[in-house]
Enzyme design. Structure first.
Site, PDB file in Angstrom:
ATOM      1  N   GLU A 150     -16.100 -17.747  26.819  1.00 20.73           N
ATOM      2  CA  GLU A 150     -17.304 -17.231  27.399  1.00 20.73           C
ATOM      3  C   GLU A 150     -18.423 -16.627  26.584  1.00 20.73           C
ATOM      4  O   GLU A 150     -17.895 -15.984  25.397  1.00 20.73           O
ATOM      5  CB  GLU A 150     -16.767 -16.189  28.376  1.00 20.73           C
ATOM      6  CG  GLU A 150     -17.998 -15.796  29.550  1.00 20.73           C
ATOM      7  CD  GLU A 150     -17.690 -14.715  30.540  1.00 20.73           C
ATOM      8  OE1 GLU A 150     -18.018 -14.627  31.575  1.00 20.73           O
ATOM      9  OE2 GLU A 150     -16.876 -13.766  30.239  1.00 20.73           O
ATOM     10  N   ARG A 192     -15.337  -6.325  20.805  1.00 22.87           N
ATOM     11  CA  ARG A 192     -16.681  -6.919  21.198  1.00 22.87           C
ATOM     12  C   ARG A 192     -17.718  -6.752  20.302  1.00 22.87           C
ATOM     13  O   ARG A 192     -18.560  -7.483  19.942  1.00 22.87           O
ATOM     14  CB  ARG A 192     -16.936  -6.651  22.666  1.00 22.87           C
ATOM     15  CG  ARG A 192     -15.897  -6.943  23.290  1.00 22.87           C
ATOM     16  CD  ARG A 192     -16.356  -6.229  24.940  1.00 22.87           C
ATOM     17  NE  ARG A 192     -15.529  -6.377  26.165  1.00 22.87           N
ATOM     18  CZ  ARG A 192     -15.409  -6.001  27.072  1.00 22.87           C
ATOM     19  NH1 ARG A 192     -16.752  -5.373  27.647  1.00 22.87           N
ATOM     20  NH2 ARG A 192     -14.601  -5.982  27.944  1.00 22.87           N
TER      21      ARG A 192
END
Length: 464
Positions: A154, A87
């Site tokens: 997302e 991430r």
């Protein structure tokens, strides 16, 4: 960063990622194959909300096994939740931990595994996948996602920056996500529609609905301007059914106000993201309430929780149990449950007014991106409890007597006197003994105290 070439992806990616990817025309051809079923197909076909669980483990074999177990529980979509190293762009660290201690990863390191294994994930189950992560800068991950055959992604430059990162400039994250959305526009022109879900949950802690929706629609406007054709607007369950239902029902009206007519919009409910009760009975009641709220609000899907939410990462079996629990709340057998439409219309009307007072000054520009950055710098847009130095984070939320989330302190939000009076009237209630921190703690632990289980309510020891 590498410069795009004729065979490269239509966004900037790192040289190492670019070298590992297949050519862009091959990816488009793969995604365009008639046998492929994408998330947008499921969203368009939904007549009732469907359930989507979270799922992400480091080891590839375990990830395959988890997805197959969850697939048997009947979800509408499945998730590939990405690990925290990936991430944040620490791809080398993710690869090293995968080699040495894969169980230490808190999600699936897609870039470390590679797009070939990503395609194995998509082929392993009967429903489409979505990548869920938390990246302020997601271009490499998005490129690998597309190469894996996954067309639901997302995140955004606000929701995946301000809640998670200390010092990533907001302009930088918004500009990088603009490249992601521009690539979605190119795919749409080629006949491949990518579902872009926007993370309105933000910090997930006492989030006022108007802040959640304002941030999501600011991102949505930028995405639509870049060419995105399908947007899932996600809203976090507060736990007060009128407020949550009103927020979900406000999404289509706000979409008509701020987005072009050709962009399809799907409301999404994240089941309660705050402190969950440890008692399994209380947890199941909250899961059921979330699903019922999704149905009442007209959501396309509900991102569900499990009874292990308060104690750790759930196993695939517990996650499957959470899917089935949510499906009970979506059952036609509960269609007799209705709300007072007059109270609901009033709540929805005030909420829409709050959002428009936050967004109209920001989105009234050919390119709203600089105004969004400026609004957060001045505090006229804000995120409570933000980790970022690029948000003022001075807004103070709190629950009213019904449990709905209101504003205790507006900070610099540009609300009209009428909105402020209405909020203050709703928020007026006796405060528990103690200082503001005690009050906030009580509001944050609203459900952790075992409110939905008779045994827990009567016996405090039953809450552990």
């Amino acid at each position: 960063m590498s410069a795009p070439t004729t065979a490269a992806f239509p966004m900037t990616v790192s040289p190492a990622t670019a070298a590992a990817l297949p050519p862009w025309p091959e990816v488009v051809s793969w995604l365009s194959a008639p046998q492929r079923r994408h998330a947008v197909d499921v969203l368009r076909a939904a007549r009732r909300p469907f359930v989507q669980p979270r799922c992400g483990v480091g080891d590839h074999a375990r990830m395959l096994a988890s997805l197959r177990t969850l697939d048997q529980a009947g979800p509408g979509l499945l998730s590939v939740t990405i690990d925290s190293h990936t991430r944040l762009g620490h791809f080398g660290t993710a690869a090293r931990v995968l080699r040495e201690r894969p169980a230490d990863l808190n999600g699936y390191p897609l870039l470390a595994h590679g797009w070939e294994r990503g395609r194995e994930l998509t082929a392993a189950v009967g429903v489409p996948l979505e990548v869920r992560h938390g990246s302020p800068e997601a271009r490499d991950l998005f490129a690998c996602t597309l190469a894996s055959g996954i067309t639901s992604f997302e995140g955004g430059g606000i929701g995946y920056n301000l809640p998670y990162c200390k010092d990533v400039p907001l302009r930088d994250s918004l500009e990088s996500w603009r490249e992601v959305d521009t690539a979605c526009g190119e795919l749409a022109a080629a006949g491949v529609v990518v579902d872009r879900e926007l993370f309105g949950t933000l910090t997930g802690v006492l989030m006022p609905p108007s802040i959640s929706l304002a941030c999501a629609f600011a991102e949505a406007r930028l995405a639509a301007d870049a060419g995105v054709r399908c947007l899932s607007i996600a809203y976090p369950q507060s736990g007060e059914v009128y407020q949550d239902t009103a927020a979900l029902r406000a999404i289509p009206a706000l979409a008509r106000r701020y987005l072009p007519a050709h962009v399809e919009v799907h409301p999404v409910l994240h089941e309660f993201m705050g402190v969950f009760p440890r008692c399994p009975g209380c947890a199941r009641s909250l899961i059921l309430l979330g699903a019922l709220t999704a149905r009442l609000g007209g959501a396309a899907k509900v991102i569900n929780k499990t009874v292990h939410e308060a104690s750790g990462i759930p196993s695939a079996e517990v996650n499957a149990d959470g899917i089935r629990c949510a499906q009970l709340g979506l059952s036609p057998l509960l269609d007799f449950v209705e709300l007072d439409e007059g109270l609901l219309a009033e709540e929805c009307g005030w909420l829409r007014r709050e959002v428009t007072e936050l967004l109209d000054p920001v989105l009234d520009a050919a390119d709203p991106l600089p105004r969004i950055v400026s609004a957060f710098a001045r505090g006229t847009l804000d995120v409570p409890f933000s980790a970022s130095v690029h948000a003022k984070s001075v807004v103070v939320p709190g629950r009213d007597a019904r449990g709905a989330i209101r504003y205790r302190d507006f900070g610099a939000l540009p609300f009209s006197p009428a909105v402020r009076r209405h909020n203050d009237g709703c928020a007026r209630r006796p405060r528990p003994a103690g200082d503001l921190l005690t009050t906030l703690s009580a509001d944050i632990n609203h459900f952790a105290a075992g409110r939905s289980c008779e045994r827990c309510a009567a016996t405090p020891t039953g809450r552990s």
